[in-house]
Design a protein around this motif. Structure first.
Motif, short mmCIF file in Angstrom:
data_model
loop_
_atom_site.label_atom_id
_atom_site.label_comp_id
_atom_site.label_asym_id
_atom_site.label_seq_id
_atom_site.Cartn_x
_atom_site.Cartn_y
_atom_site.Cartn_z
N ARG A 403 0.83 -1.21 0.00
CA ARG A 403 0.00 0.00 0.00
C ARG A 403 0.86 1.25 0.00
O ARG A 403 0.48 2.27 -0.57
CB ARG A 403 -0.94 -0.01 1.20
CG ARG A 403 -0.28 -0.14 2.56
CD ARG A 403 -1.30 0.03 3.68
NE ARG A 403 -0.74 -0.25 5.00
CZ ARG A 403 -0.89 -1.38 5.67
NH1 ARG A 403 -1.59 -2.37 5.13
NH2 ARG A 403 -0.35 -1.55 6.85
N GLU A 404 2.03 1.20 0.63
CA GLU A 404 2.95 2.34 0.62
C GLU A 404 3.59 2.51 -0.77
O GLU A 404 3.80 3.64 -1.22
CB GLU A 404 4.01 2.17 1.68
CG GLU A 404 3.46 2.22 3.11
CD GLU A 404 4.51 1.85 4.15
OE1 GLU A 404 4.43 2.38 5.27
OE2 GLU A 404 5.39 1.03 3.83
N LEU A 405 3.88 1.39 -1.41
CA LEU A 405 4.42 1.45 -2.78
C LEU A 405 3.40 2.10 -3.71
O LEU A 405 3.74 2.99 -4.50
CB LEU A 405 4.77 0.05 -3.26
CG LEU A 405 5.24 -0.08 -4.71
CD1 LEU A 405 6.54 0.68 -4.92
CD2 LEU A 405 5.41 -1.56 -5.08
N ALA A 406 2.14 1.67 -3.64
CA ALA A 406 1.10 2.25 -4.49
C ALA A 406 0.90 3.72 -4.19
O ALA A 406 0.75 4.55 -5.11
CB ALA A 406 -0.21 1.47 -4.29
N LEU A 407 0.90 4.08 -2.91
CA LEU A 407 0.70 5.48 -2.54
C LEU A 407 1.87 6.34 -3.01
O LEU A 407 1.67 7.48 -3.46
CB LEU A 407 0.52 5.60 -1.03
CG LEU A 407 0.19 6.99 -0.48
CD1 LEU A 407 -1.08 7.53 -1.14
CD2 LEU A 407 0.04 6.96 1.03
N SER A 452 -4.68 7.71 -10.17
CA SER A 452 -3.36 7.07 -10.18
C SER A 452 -3.22 6.05 -9.06
O SER A 452 -2.58 5.00 -9.23
CB SER A 452 -2.26 8.13 -10.08
OG SER A 452 -2.41 8.90 -8.89
N LEU A 453 -3.82 6.32 -7.89
CA LEU A 453 -3.76 5.35 -6.79
C LEU A 453 -4.56 4.10 -7.13
O LEU A 453 -4.15 2.98 -6.79
CB LEU A 453 -4.29 5.99 -5.51
CG LEU A 453 -4.25 5.13 -4.24
CD1 LEU A 453 -2.84 4.61 -3.98
CD2 LEU A 453 -4.76 5.91 -3.04
N THR A 454 -5.68 4.26 -7.81
CA THR A 454 -6.45 3.07 -8.24
C THR A 454 -5.63 2.20 -9.18
O THR A 454 -5.60 0.97 -9.05
CB THR A 454 -7.74 3.52 -8.94
OG1 THR A 454 -8.48 4.39 -8.07
CG2 THR A 454 -8.59 2.33 -9.33
N SER A 484 -10.34 6.24 -15.34
CA SER A 484 -9.93 7.59 -14.95
C SER A 484 -10.93 8.64 -15.40
O SER A 484 -11.22 9.60 -14.67
CB SER A 484 -8.55 7.91 -15.54
OG SER A 484 -7.56 7.05 -15.04
N ALA A 485 -11.46 8.45 -16.61
CA ALA A 485 -12.45 9.42 -17.11
C ALA A 485 -13.70 9.41 -16.25
O ALA A 485 -14.30 10.46 -15.97
CB ALA A 485 -12.79 9.10 -18.56
N VAL A 486 -14.12 8.21 -15.81
CA VAL A 486 -15.30 8.11 -14.95
C VAL A 486 -15.02 8.79 -13.60
O VAL A 486 -15.87 9.55 -13.08
CB VAL A 486 -15.70 6.64 -14.75
CG1 VAL A 486 -16.81 6.52 -13.70
CG2 VAL A 486 -16.16 6.03 -16.07
N LEU A 487 -13.86 8.54 -13.03
CA LEU A 487 -13.52 9.17 -11.75
C LEU A 487 -13.36 10.68 -11.89
O LEU A 487 -13.52 11.41 -10.90
CB LEU A 487 -12.22 8.56 -11.21
CG LEU A 487 -12.28 7.09 -10.79
CD1 LEU A 487 -10.90 6.57 -10.42
CD2 LEU A 487 -13.23 6.92 -9.59
N SER A 488 -13.02 11.14 -13.10
CA SER A 488 -12.75 12.57 -13.31
C SER A 488 -13.98 13.35 -13.76
O SER A 488 -13.84 14.47 -14.27
CB SER A 488 -11.64 12.74 -14.36
OG SER A 488 -10.48 12.02 -13.98
N ILE A 489 -15.16 12.80 -13.57
CA ILE A 489 -16.39 13.50 -13.97
C ILE A 489 -16.52 14.88 -13.32
O ILE A 489 -17.01 15.82 -13.95
CB ILE A 489 -17.62 12.61 -13.66
CG1 ILE A 489 -17.68 11.46 -14.67
CG2 ILE A 489 -18.91 13.41 -13.70
CD1 ILE A 489 -18.81 10.49 -14.44
N PRO A 490 -16.08 15.08 -12.05
CA PRO A 490 -16.17 16.43 -11.48
C PRO A 490 -15.40 17.49 -12.27
O PRO A 490 -15.71 18.68 -12.18
CB PRO A 490 -15.56 16.26 -10.08
CG PRO A 490 -15.84 14.83 -9.74
CD PRO A 490 -15.71 14.08 -11.02
N ILE A 491 -14.39 17.06 -13.06
CA ILE A 491 -13.66 18.00 -13.92
C ILE A 491 -14.18 17.96 -15.35
O ILE A 491 -14.36 19.00 -15.99
CB ILE A 491 -12.15 17.67 -13.90
CG1 ILE A 491 -11.53 18.11 -12.57
CG2 ILE A 491 -11.41 18.35 -15.04
CD1 ILE A 491 -11.44 19.60 -12.38
N LEU A 492 -14.42 16.77 -15.85
CA LEU A 492 -14.87 16.63 -17.24
C LEU A 492 -16.31 17.12 -17.42
O LEU A 492 -16.68 17.50 -18.53
CB LEU A 492 -14.75 15.17 -17.68
CG LEU A 492 -13.34 14.58 -17.68
CD1 LEU A 492 -13.38 13.12 -18.11
CD2 LEU A 492 -12.42 15.38 -18.59
#
Length: 526
Positions: A403-407, A452-454, A484-492
């Motif tokens: 988890r630290e590597l991913a973070l 990126s964490l996902t 990423s596009a789905v997660l970025s809906i608040p920006i897109l």
């Protein structure tokens, strides 16, 4: 050494570089697969070269061919000035990264073990650079023929073509000199000058990577550029007629007279011989620097006191990855790939008819950058993991959790995103008089960390001490981009015109980030 032999050695060096690049990520690499990779890389390089050739000819040749008779001479002179500038810039962008990459790969030191003199090694280096520039080297001949045919001045052909090759030789010399200067400062030395040198090298690499896009956008703006050159040339004093690069434009009108052609030819040959001598000196310095190494690389500076963040392993990993990205941008170019979206808005910014349209374009430019960065952020951890190769055991030897590597990998991605998102957002906010873009940049940074964490969680879940390489298929890459596009809906969403609510965007971004952080902590162990 004959030039044919130098070209053969240059092809072998290119093959070895490709082998070294793909061997770490593909343990099953065999001779047939390597041959296909060499062919593919060569075909890709030729295609890029011909794309540059077409764009350069469109920018400088098309205005001459389409000019009316009463504007032909003025247009030709302006186009020739642009031709000389573009030849120098395009060759410098293409050869600077090749020169430093060749030096950094250690191939020149390998050549020193063969029965070759330093002049022979310099010839191999020049053959390697010219091999990568092959299509662009046709531009002076083609443009010279266009000018000679359009003006009915056959004697202008050798002058225009030779001045083009003067630009090529000077650009090659500048790239080699720059590579030598940068390599002396890219050792283990510390200080502001060394860091600026590394940052400058990185900017050169990204400039070269975006060269096709830059040339295309310049082509879209070439009309205005030609108008500016036309207005500036009559203001120059007559004494500049034999001073490079102004002599490259004045030679066209002077070539109509026998005495003017003779003087222009002597001037052109003098610049050609000078550029050859400068290139020889640059090659000699380049080879000597590559063989002797950096004189500043001294390891006897002692150990410094550990910084306060050394207890935070994810932050250490992020800082390590960012330092590697600055020293060798090839390892993580996707980090700054969204900046390419800014190039596409250059014509719209320059051609804005009024202040209101300029504000709209600035808003769209910033939001596109933020959205593109969030969408591509899922691919950055894979590139960072790929660079680790078979060295993951070093990280796991520090009692590192997955988890630290991913973070850590996702923090590096988010920090890089913030470094270009906030300056652009602040600049656009100052132009618009609206701070919403800064809030969107904050939201985008959280979304970038989330995406990126996902992605990093998926990669880290299968990582172990024995992991030698990471593989990601095209389908998986597309799935990550869609995620990423789905997660970025608040920006897109605001970019697509689905409504603007800064508070909702910040709240949703923070909620997504908290959920992914919790999943990372709960699902990934040692």
């Amino acid at each position: 050494m004959e030039w044919g032999e130098a070209l053969r050695i240059a092809r072998l060096l290119e093959r070895e570089v490709i082998y070294g690049t793909y061997r770490g990520s593909d343990p099953s690499l065999d001779e047939p697969k390597l041959a296909r990779l060499v062919t593919w890389n060569r075909a890709l390089g030729i295609a890029e070269g011909f794309a540059s050739l077409v764009l350069l000819l469109l920018m400088v040749g098309a205005p001459v061919l389409l000019a009316s008779p009463w504007e032909l001479m003025a247009t030709t002179i302006a186009s020739t000035m642009l031709y000389n500038v573009l030849m120098f810039i395009s060759v410098l962008m293409a050869s600077s990264t090749s020169a430093l990459s060749l030096q950094a790969s250690g191939s020149i030191k390998v050549l020193a073990q063969l029965p070759l003199g330093r002049e022979d090694i310099g010839r191999v280096v020049l053959a390697k650079l010219l091999r990568s520039l092959a299509p662009v080297l046709l531009v002076p001949i083609i443009y010279g023929a266009i000018v000679a045919e359009k003006l009915w001045l056959p004697q202008a052909f050798p002058l225009v073509a030779l001045y083009g090759y003067v630009d090529v030789l000077l650009a090659l010399a500048a790239s080699l000199a720059l590579s030598s200067a940068l390599s002396r400062r890219m050792g283990v030395t510390k200080g502001l000058r060394s860091k600026l040198a590394r940052a400058f090298w990185s900017s050169l690499y990204f400039t070269a990577m975006f060269s096709i896009g830059l040339l295309y956008q310049l082509y879209l703006c070439s009309g205005k550029v030609l108008e500016l050159i036309k207005g500036a040339i009559p203001m120059l004093p007559s004494t500049t007629g034999f001073i490079y690069p102004f002599s490259a434009t004045d030679c066209i009108s002077l070539s109509a007279y026998p005495l003017g052609f003779f003087l222009s030819l002597l001037c052109c040959l003098a610049y050609l011989m000078s550029s050859i001598l400068i290139l020889r000196k640059a090659i000699k310095s380049y080879v000597n620097t590559a063989l002797e190494g950096s004189s500043e690389a001294e390891l006897c500076r002692g150990l410094r006191k550990p910084r306060f963040w050394t207890r935070c392993l994810p932050l250490n990993i992020a800082i390590k990855d960012l330092k590697i990205a600055v020293r060798d941008p090839r390892t993580s170019y996707i980090m700054v790939l969204p900046l390419f979206s800014l190039i596409s808005f250059i014509p719209a910014l320059l051609n804005a008819s009024g202040l209101e349209e300029l504000r709209e374009v600035a808003y769209l430019t910033c939001m596109t950058l933020l959205g593109t960065g969030c969408t591509l952020s899922a691919l950055v951890p894979y590139q960072l993991m790929e660079h680790e190769g078979g060295r993951l055991w070093l990280l796991f030897s520090t009692d590192l959790h997955r988890r630290e590597l991913a973070l850590g990998k996702s923090l590096a991605t988010a920090i890089a995103y913030a470094l270009y998102a906030f300056p652009v957002a602040l600049a656009c906010s100052a132009a618009l008089g609206d701070l919403r873009l800064v809030a969107y940049a904050t939201s985008g940074t959280m979304l970038c960390l989330t995406a990126s964490l996902t992605s990093a969680m998926l990669l880290a879940s299968g990582a172990s001490v024995d992991t030698r390489s990471f593989h990601i298929s095209l389908l998986k890459s597309l799935c990550l981009i869609v995620l990423s596009a789905v997660l970025s809906i608040p920006i897109l969403g605001p970019l697509a015109g689905l409504g603007e609510d800064v508070v909702a965007s910040l709240a949703v971004s923070a909620l997504e980030l908290c959920l992914v952080l919790a999943l990372n902590w709960a699902m990934l162990g040692r």
